[in-house]
Every structure is written in structure tokens, then in C-alpha cells.
Write a protein that holds these residues in place. Sequence first.
Motif, mmCIF file in Angstrom:
data_model
loop_
_atom_site.group_PDB
_atom_site.id
_atom_site.type_symbol
_atom_site.label_atom_id
_atom_site.label_comp_id
_atom_site.label_asym_id
_atom_site.label_seq_id
_atom_site.Cartn_x
_atom_site.Cartn_y
_atom_site.Cartn_z
ATOM 1 N N ARG A 18 1.533 2.386 -2.872
ATOM 2 C CA ARG A 18 1.781 1.827 -3.816
ATOM 3 C C ARG A 18 1.216 1.089 -4.298
ATOM 4 N N ASP A 20 1.160 -1.928 -5.800
ATOM 5 C CA ASP A 20 1.989 -3.514 -5.505
ATOM 6 C C ASP A 20 2.241 -3.849 -4.416
ATOM 7 N N LEU A 21 1.914 -3.089 -3.117
ATOM 8 C CA LEU A 21 2.684 -2.897 -1.867
ATOM 9 C C LEU A 21 1.289 -3.838 -0.506
ATOM 10 N N TRP A 24 2.400 -1.629 4.477
ATOM 11 C CA TRP A 24 3.216 -0.295 4.869
ATOM 12 C C TRP A 24 3.133 -0.531 6.201
ATOM 13 N N THR A 150 6.102 -6.568 -1.115
ATOM 14 C CA THR A 150 5.418 -6.082 -1.937
ATOM 15 C C THR A 150 5.030 -7.453 -3.325
#
Length: 328
Positions: A18, A20-21, A24, A150
Motif C-alpha cells: 500500500r 501509505d505503508l 511491511w 502507516t
Amino acid sequence: MGLFSNQFANVVEWEEYRDDLLFWKWTNREIKKDSRLIIKPGQDAIFLYNGAVEGIFTESGSYTIDSDIIPFLSTLKGFKFGFNSGLRAEVLFINTKEFTCNWGTSSPIRLQAPGLPGGLPVRSNGKFSFKIDDYNVLIERIAGVKAIFTVDDVRDRIKGILDGLLIKWITKVGGDVFNLMANATDIAKGILEDLDMELIKIGLTMTDFRISEFTYPENISKRADQAAEYTMLGDMGRFQQVKMVDALANSNGKGGTNMADVASGMMGMQMGMMMANQMTGNLQNNMNGQMNQQAAPTGNGTAPKFCPNCGTPTNGAKFCGNCGTKLI
């Protein structure tokens, strides 16, 4: 996912990407000997073993775990895949891009201002940018306990201290509180430095901080506009006349004359005239007082410049040549 058999991974990659990350974490599975590591552009991959960093890989591409990755790990260079076992490790995928966010004050901040005992309520907004800087600090403070991190997490952290920093740097820079944009660059520079010191604690760094505008309560903005109009017109009577014409124009635009607006405009104009007359009267009184002071006998043997009775120039005489008044 369709990629696993008996909890062994064929492919190690950022599966839930994503924008907005910040990171991960690939975890809780064992890596098979013939598995591949896929690093996409804009990503770094960090191998973690027992919570410690084993290796950091920054080049995008597809790599074979046993031949391209294992030989470069810190303590796992001699790792041998068993027949029925794999390598249990975590891979932290880092988003290397710069993130840009909007910001705004959560509530009006109150600044000390002349004539406003409760302070001047001001709002502000703009943009800020940041990115990950120190992987070791990030892992120690954040990634060690979180699977994802995030942009909103960072925004909330900044939001919690931003109002206080605005007050600090507006006060420190100084200047006119009714024209804060004149010092916006210096204020933003100070805030950038303080926010950077805060984000360094979690392995991030600020790359930019900008102030787009400062906004004031509507009634204060209107007064400022009126003051600007008055300054441009330079005459209170003309100012009130312009306001009256504006009121008439607005009421006519609605389809008729609004007598309340007209009355308000008339009253405003009359108040303006009264103020102008009062100022003129005060000026005249001051001038008369100066004339009388010059005309009165001084009592020190010197004749006044003008006769106190008729105002005729005395030319230094002891008696007025026009009315005969004694001058000394």
C-alpha cells in the motif's frame, strides 16, 4: 495467497503493498531452499533472524535465497537447508520513497496580541514531507513490535506536538501577529528542525515543512479589510460614503432597496462626519491656543508678536498701533 505448501514459502515478497505503508513485515513462515526473494523498485529488504538484522538488500530484482541471499547474511552464511526444514526468518520490506502529507491545526492557537486579553485565535495549514532514515532505530523502536507502520501513524505523532511548536516559533521569530505570513519561512524552518529531532527518535527524518497560510476569525479579517480600505481612501467621510454605496448596491442587486441597509449606511456616514468634525475642532483649538500663547504678554519686558486684543502685528512696540492696547 496460493503461494505456500506446508507453511513453506516459494516467494518472499511484499504481498500487501500500500502506498501509505512505511514498512511491511513478512513473517511466521519458513523459507524453502529454492525460494526467491523479490524486491520491487522503491523497496529495500531487511532479513531479521531472532530479532537481529542479518542483511540489508537495496537492489530491486529477483534473487535465489540459498545462492544469492544466504551467503551475504551475517550469522547465517553456513546455514544448510535440511530435507524437511527451511529457514525461519523475518523479512522487513521498507518503502524508501519520500512521503508528503497535509497538515492543519487541530484547533485555533491563541497568540498574544494588543487589545485582545484572551489572545488572537489563529489557524494554519500546509504540507510536510518525511522518509525512513535509520533502519536500526526503526526496527528497535517500531518494527520490533509492529507488523506495519502507516503514514497516519506518523501524522498523528506530528499532530500531537505541532500546535505547541507553532506557538513556540511564532513567538520566537516575532513580528506582526496580524501578518504572520511575512515570517512564515522562518517559522517553518524552526518547526522543521524540531520535528526532525522528534522523528529521529523512531528512525525517520523530516525532509520539508511548509506553511501555506494563516487564517484569522472572520470578524477580525473583516476589520483588517476595512482598515486597509480606510488607509487607501485616506478620508473617513469618503470611507463611510463608499460603505453606504456598497450597501445600496447590494440591496438593489436583491431586487429592491433595503431601508435597513440604507439607514445603517447613513448612520455610519454621520458617525464618520462627527468624527471628522471632532478631529477638525480639536485641531482648530490647538492652533488657537498656540496663537494666544504667542500673542499674550510675556511679562519679561518683551512685547508679543501680535496684539492680544485685535491680533495686529506689534513689531516690538509697547502699545498696539491699531487699538492702543498696552503690550508690555
